[in-house]
Design an enzyme around this catalytic site. Sequence first.
Site, PDB file in Angstrom:
ATOM      1  N   GLU A 299     -23.219 -29.965   6.961  1.00  0.00           N
ATOM      2  CA  GLU A 299     -23.230 -29.192   8.215  1.00  0.00           C
ATOM      3  C   GLU A 299     -24.628 -28.786   8.655  1.00  0.00           C
ATOM      4  OE1 GLU A 299     -22.185 -28.245   5.291  1.00  0.00           O
ATOM      5  OE2 GLU A 299     -22.542 -26.135   4.851  1.00  0.00           O
TER       6      GLU A 299
ATOM      7  N   HIS B 184     -24.830 -30.130   1.679  1.00  0.00           N
ATOM      8  CA  HIS B 184     -24.271 -29.504   2.890  1.00  0.00           C
ATOM      9  C   HIS B 184     -24.397 -30.444   4.091  1.00  0.00           C
ATOM     10  CE1 HIS B 184     -23.622 -25.403   1.347  1.00  0.00           C
ATOM     11  NE2 HIS B 184     -24.551 -25.769   0.480  1.00  0.00           N
TER      12      HIS B 184
ATOM     13  N   ASP C  15     -32.148 -15.080  23.735  1.00  0.00           N
ATOM     14  CA  ASP C  15     -30.783 -14.591  23.472  1.00  0.00           C
ATOM     15  C   ASP C  15     -30.456 -13.363  24.321  1.00  0.00           C
ATOM     16  OD1 ASP C  15     -30.978 -16.499  21.508  1.00  0.00           O
ATOM     17  OD2 ASP C  15     -31.318 -15.070  19.897  1.00  0.00           O
TER      18      ASP C  15
ATOM     19  N   LYS D 151     -28.670 -20.721  18.208  1.00  0.00           N
ATOM     20  CA  LYS D 151     -29.781 -20.728  19.161  1.00  0.00           C
ATOM     21  C   LYS D 151     -29.727 -21.925  20.111  1.00  0.00           C
ATOM     22  CE  LYS D 151     -33.210 -18.326  18.925  1.00  0.00           C
ATOM     23  NZ  LYS D 151     -33.268 -16.971  19.467  1.00  0.00           N
TER      24      LYS D 151
ATOM     25  N   GLY E  73     -20.349 -21.450  -1.451  1.00  0.00           N
ATOM     26  CA  GLY E  73     -20.247 -20.014  -1.717  1.00  0.00           C
ATOM     27  C   GLY E  73     -21.187 -19.625  -2.836  1.00  0.00           C
TER      28      GLY E  73
ATOM     29  N   CYS F  23     -20.190 -28.337  -1.767  1.00  0.00           N
ATOM     30  CA  CYS F  23     -20.948 -27.478  -2.686  1.00  0.00           C
ATOM     31  C   CYS F  23     -19.998 -26.709  -3.616  1.00  0.00           C
ATOM     32  CB  CYS F  23     -21.872 -26.555  -1.885  1.00  0.00           C
ATOM     33  SG  CYS F  23     -23.080 -25.734  -2.907  1.00  0.00           S
ATOM     34  N   TYR F  24     -19.846 -25.394  -3.447  1.00  0.00           N
ATOM     35  CA  TYR F  24     -18.888 -24.655  -4.281  1.00  0.00           C
ATOM     36  C   TYR F  24     -17.500 -25.284  -4.146  1.00  0.00           C
ATOM     37  CZ  TYR F  24     -16.064 -20.696  -5.957  1.00  0.00           C
ATOM     38  OH  TYR F  24     -15.172 -19.899  -6.642  1.00  0.00           O
TER      39      TYR F  24
END
Length: 514
Positions: free
Chosen positions: A170, A168, A225, A370, A51, A78-79
């Site tokens: 992810e 991170h 998209d 995507k 965050g 992280c945060y």
Amino acid sequence: MILIIDFGSQTTHLIGRRIKDLNIEATIVVPHEAPAAIKRYHPKGIILSGGPSSVYGKNALLVDKKIFDLNIPVLGICYGLQLMGQLLGGKVTPGEKKEYGPTHFRLIKGNSLFINWEVNKKDFTVWMSHFDQVIKPPRGAVITGSTPSVKVAAFADEKKKLYGIQFHPEVHHTQYGNDILSNFILRICGENPLKTKLDIEEIISDLKTQIGNKKTICALSGGVDSAVAAVLTHKAIGDNLICYYVDTGLMRLGETEQIINTFKTYFNLKLKVITACDIFLKRLKGVTDPEEKRKVIGETFIRVFEKEALRLPGEPQDKPIYLVQGTIYPDVIESKGTLHAQKIKTHHNVGGIPSKHAFRIVEPLRTMYKDEVREIAKQLNFPNDIVKRHVFPGPGLAVRIIGEVTQEKLDILRRADQIVVEEIRKAGLYDEIWMAFAVLTGVKSTGVTGDERKYGETIAVRAIESKDTMTATWVKLPYRVLDKIATRIVTEVFEVVRVVYDITTKPPATMEWE
Ligand code: XMP
């Protein structure tokens, strides 16, 4: 299921996506919803996201520290790691050095998050985006990893199953990020994968329910998209769908003709082409602020659609009321898509839409990335032209011209951009990279041509490698390709005297310059 508490990170939703890829359910809640969500869902694990705030700041987002005593494994990212540090008796301070983008991480103590970690995986590249750091881990936790600037880059309290990592896992660019998340979810939390898969039929059935038999228009940009959104909607509502392609005058050289050709050849969709170059240029006159540009473009799109929809034959009650867009999740989150997220930029199709307009917006791909959309496109047998087409932003070349957009600048940029893409194709690199493009930087510099002084434009070349938009690296283009691009631009685009190559990762830079 795994509960993700969102402290406003740009990549919180991506944590959910990674968990979904493991066929495990995940739910994202904001901090004040966490106690009720824990009671309701009985999660097998909790993840505290990153965050933008500081845990010691006045407006810090907190959670009740009782969540660490519930016997539920917790992973702070992280945060989230800093919050665990702060709440559990550790110490957090502003870091002396910021870490944005790739950083070298060293695993110094094995633990369940890195279970069965081979020796050669102990030093690896992770992606960071932080200023604060934990300088003392929580009581009962030991330091498990460091980076050159951060001693406590990871900690673990194995007894209480509490883990913190500063980086991170992810994001696609963190090495072994998926292994770390899967260790937490499958081994530490003991989750069992469900069998699910991306279900096209479910999306079509939702569209049928949402739209019914109403007339609908779809905004086609030429990219994958909006093409996927259009084809799925067509499958749901048939000929009640009309697709519009707007030629904004902000497209690349020959692009509009190419897109129209591809759509007419491969898709059985009703397609109307609207030429609106003059309107867009007129509205952009004098606009130099990047955010303002994006909003002007978003609004102009909607007004053009409104005008066209009204022109369609039929009684007022038969006019289209739904507007289908190919919005994907990164567009949403960068436009401040969640309660505690910061706005990074106003994507034309999200934050750029005015609050009052004539349509109800339908966005069947709003929660996707995507690579997921490309996967659906492949399942729908889309031509490679569309599946592999480089991403092109809705606001087009307007966000690649720094300062006011004029016809003359568009013309310079188009010719330079064409050379970049052509040379990337010739080098056989087009399909391997996310996108490659030119930027008209607005910086003038001195050159010498034919023994004469020339004060001309500077073009920046950017080539990007990414998977899901949230992080990116610059492509290490071979020198001979860069050389060819630069030589061709300064000789074929007379107005340009200098070419530079952008070598910044995301974060801290974004892909587009504006
Ligand atoms: P940034 O510059 O935010 O871009 O790192 C991430 C990806 O999104 C594209 N992009 C947009 N696409 N509308 C879009 O449809 C927009 O307003 C927009 N802005 C950026 C960008 O080209 C990149 O691939």
